[in-house]
Write an enzyme that holds these catalytic residues in place. Structure first.
Site, PDB file in Angstrom:
ATOM      1  N   ASP A  74       0.826  -1.103  -0.350  1.00 26.81           N
ATOM      2  CA  ASP A  74      -0.005   0.185  -0.398  1.00 26.81           C
ATOM      3  C   ASP A  74       0.972   1.082   0.283  1.00 26.81           C
ATOM      4  OD1 ASP A  74      -2.547   1.594   0.112  1.00 26.81           O
ATOM      5  OD2 ASP A  74      -1.258   1.790   2.506  1.00 26.81           O
ATOM      6  N   SER A  75       0.112   2.140  -0.543  1.00 29.34           N
ATOM      7  CA  SER A  75       0.901   3.651  -0.163  1.00 29.34           C
ATOM      8  C   SER A  75       1.639   3.712   1.330  1.00 29.34           C
ATOM      9  CB  SER A  75       0.046   5.209  -0.863  1.00 29.34           C
ATOM     10  OG  SER A  75      -1.356   4.794  -0.243  1.00 29.34           O
TER      11      SER A  75
ATOM     12  N   CYS B  65      -4.016  -1.562  -2.044  1.00 33.54           N
ATOM     13  CA  CYS B  65      -3.931   0.113  -1.937  1.00 33.54           C
ATOM     14  C   CYS B  65      -4.377   1.069  -3.702  1.00 33.54           C
ATOM     15  CB  CYS B  65      -2.581   1.167  -2.619  1.00 33.54           C
ATOM     16  SG  CYS B  65      -2.871   3.139  -2.825  1.00 33.54           S
ATOM     17  N   ASN B  66      -6.093   0.738  -2.902  1.00 29.90           N
ATOM     18  CA  ASN B  66      -7.257   1.542  -4.392  1.00 29.90           C
ATOM     19  C   ASN B  66      -6.213   2.251  -5.397  1.00 29.90           C
ATOM     20  OD1 ASN B  66     -10.288   0.799  -3.282  1.00 29.90           O
ATOM     21  ND2 ASN B  66      -8.865   0.492  -1.844  1.00 29.90           N
TER      22      ASN B  66
ATOM     23  N   GLU C 180      -6.807   9.395   9.498  1.00 31.91           N
ATOM     24  CA  GLU C 180      -5.139   9.291  10.190  1.00 31.91           C
ATOM     25  C   GLU C 180      -5.103  10.004  11.557  1.00 31.91           C
ATOM     26  OE1 GLU C 180      -2.253   9.400   7.707  1.00 31.91           O
ATOM     27  OE2 GLU C 180      -2.711   7.547   6.277  1.00 31.91           O
TER      28      GLU C 180
ATOM     29  N   CYS D 152     -10.892   2.723  -0.811  1.00 30.31           N
ATOM     30  CA  CYS D 152      -9.742   3.161  -0.517  1.00 30.31           C
ATOM     31  C   CYS D 152      -9.413   2.576   0.718  1.00 30.31           C
ATOM     32  CB  CYS D 152      -9.978   4.881   0.040  1.00 30.31           C
ATOM     33  SG  CYS D 152      -8.322   5.403   1.320  1.00 30.31           S
ATOM     34  N   THR D 153      -8.229   2.283   1.314  1.00 32.36           N
ATOM     35  CA  THR D 153      -7.724   1.687   2.455  1.00 32.36           C
ATOM     36  C   THR D 153      -8.554   2.219   4.186  1.00 32.36           C
ATOM     37  OG1 THR D 153      -5.907   2.688   2.271  1.00 32.36           O
ATOM     38  CG2 THR D 153      -5.847   0.625   1.459  1.00 32.36           C
TER      39      THR D 153
HETATM   40  N1  DGL Z   1      -4.329   3.873  -0.398  1.00 28.12           N
HETATM   41  C1  DGL Z   1      -4.882   4.575  -0.701  1.00 28.12           C
HETATM   42  C2  DGL Z   1      -6.319   4.726  -1.029  1.00 28.12           C
HETATM   43  O1  DGL Z   1      -6.743   2.776  -0.908  1.00 28.12           O
HETATM   44  C3  DGL Z   1      -5.421   5.495   0.093  1.00 28.12           C
HETATM   45  C4  DGL Z   1      -4.135   7.025   0.836  1.00 28.12           C
HETATM   46  C5  DGL Z   1      -3.117   7.591  -0.126  1.00 28.12           C
HETATM   47  O2  DGL Z   1      -3.521   8.199  -0.764  1.00 28.12           O
HETATM   48  O3  DGL Z   1      -2.055   7.484  -0.053  1.00 28.12           O
HETATM   49  O4  DGL Z   1      -6.865   4.356  -2.012  1.00 28.12           O
END
Ligand code: DGL
Length: 268
Positions: free
Chosen positions: A13-14, A76-77, A155, A187-188
């Site tokens: 994931d990001s 990560c979406n 967060e 989104c996560t």
């Molecule tokens: N992990 C990202 C998602 O699921 C959300 C956080 C980001 O913007 O990096 O879209």
């Protein structure tokens, strides 16, 4: 290539948000070893360009493949929306992504064929959820809503804060006006808002948590391809991140729902 069922599942994931997927995997597949990668130094991806996201995604997928993972999961979406094919092209092991998992879950859940999608601006602009859902049922009507404020609110830990509630009411208003019966948490970070979003959406709207949907997909794939870990000992969990920001431990443990140990920092 012969894949070893004892190898870990690679999840990435990001940032730490993908730990919602790890948590669902731990519950659904309690004997699987997991290696997680969170790009905490470069998060958020949701507002970055497609080229940048594809470049970062390649780096992370190659890192995990070098750890001999048996399955890659794009948690990560945003990465799944714009770079899933990049990963599939370079990976010798199976690849699953949250968008496909969430799309499948939503297409199965809807009764009136009206679905709302919530995600980051990049995910919503990519139209990836619409394409994925239409692969399962082209007659479904979709209403998308970018929710850029949700990631920072989660967060911050404001999971049931009046500001978050007001923000959710604003974001959901146009989608709920379309009488959707299913809402994809694309989104996560959004699964942590489930109680609040369910309250705002009302009892007749089914929320699709793509983390849960992903765990189910992974279980099916491992069974079909006979890749489930035959070892019934305690699994090994390892976490790689590119930075350890302030409150990393607290936020990570909130996503994971348990203690976060075995964390290594990767310097790129
Ligand atoms: N992990 C990202 C998602 O699921 C959300 C956080 C980001 O913007 O990096 O879209």
């Amino acid at each position: 290539m012969q894949i070893d069922p004892n190898s870990p599942i690679g999840v990435f994931d990001s940032g730490v948000g993908g730990l919602t997927v790890v948590r669902a995997l731990m519950e659904r597949l309690p004997f699987e070893n997991i290696v997680y990668f969170g790009d905490t130094a470069r998060v958020p991806y949701g507002v970055k360009s497609v080229e940048t996201i594809a470049h970062y995604t390649t780096q992370i997928a190659e890192f995990l493949l070098a750890k001999d993972v048996k399955l890659l999961i794009i948690a990560c979406n945003t990465m799944a929306a714009v770079a899933a094919q990049v990963v599939r092209d370079l990976s010798p092991v199976p690849v699953l992504d949250v968008i496909d998992a969430g799309a499948f879950g939503a297409a199965q859940a809807t009764r009136n064929k009206q679905i709302g999608i919530l995600g980051t601006p990049t995910t919503i602009n990519s139209n990836a959820y619409a394409q994925a859902i239409h692969r399962y049922d082209p007659d479904i009507r979709l209403y998308s809503q970018a929710c850029p404020l949700f990631v920072p609110l989660v967060e911050e830990g404001w999971l049931d804060h009046p500001v978050t509630r007001l923000t959710a009411q604003e974001y959901l208003k146009p989608v709920l006006a379309q009488e959707v019966d299913t809402l994809v948490l694309g989104c996560t970070h959004y699964p942590l808002l489930t109680p609040l979003l369910q309250d705002v959406a009302g009892p007749n709207v089914r929320l699709i948590d793509s983390a849960q949907a992903m765990a189910e997909r992974a279980a099916i794939l491992l069974k079909e391809q006979q890749l489930g870990n035959p070892n019934r000992g305690a699994p090994r969990y390892e976490y790689f991140v590119t930075d350890v920001p302030v409150r990393f431990q607290t936020i990570g443990e909130r996503f994971l729902g348990r203690t976060l140990a075995n964390v290594h920092v990767v310097k790129w």
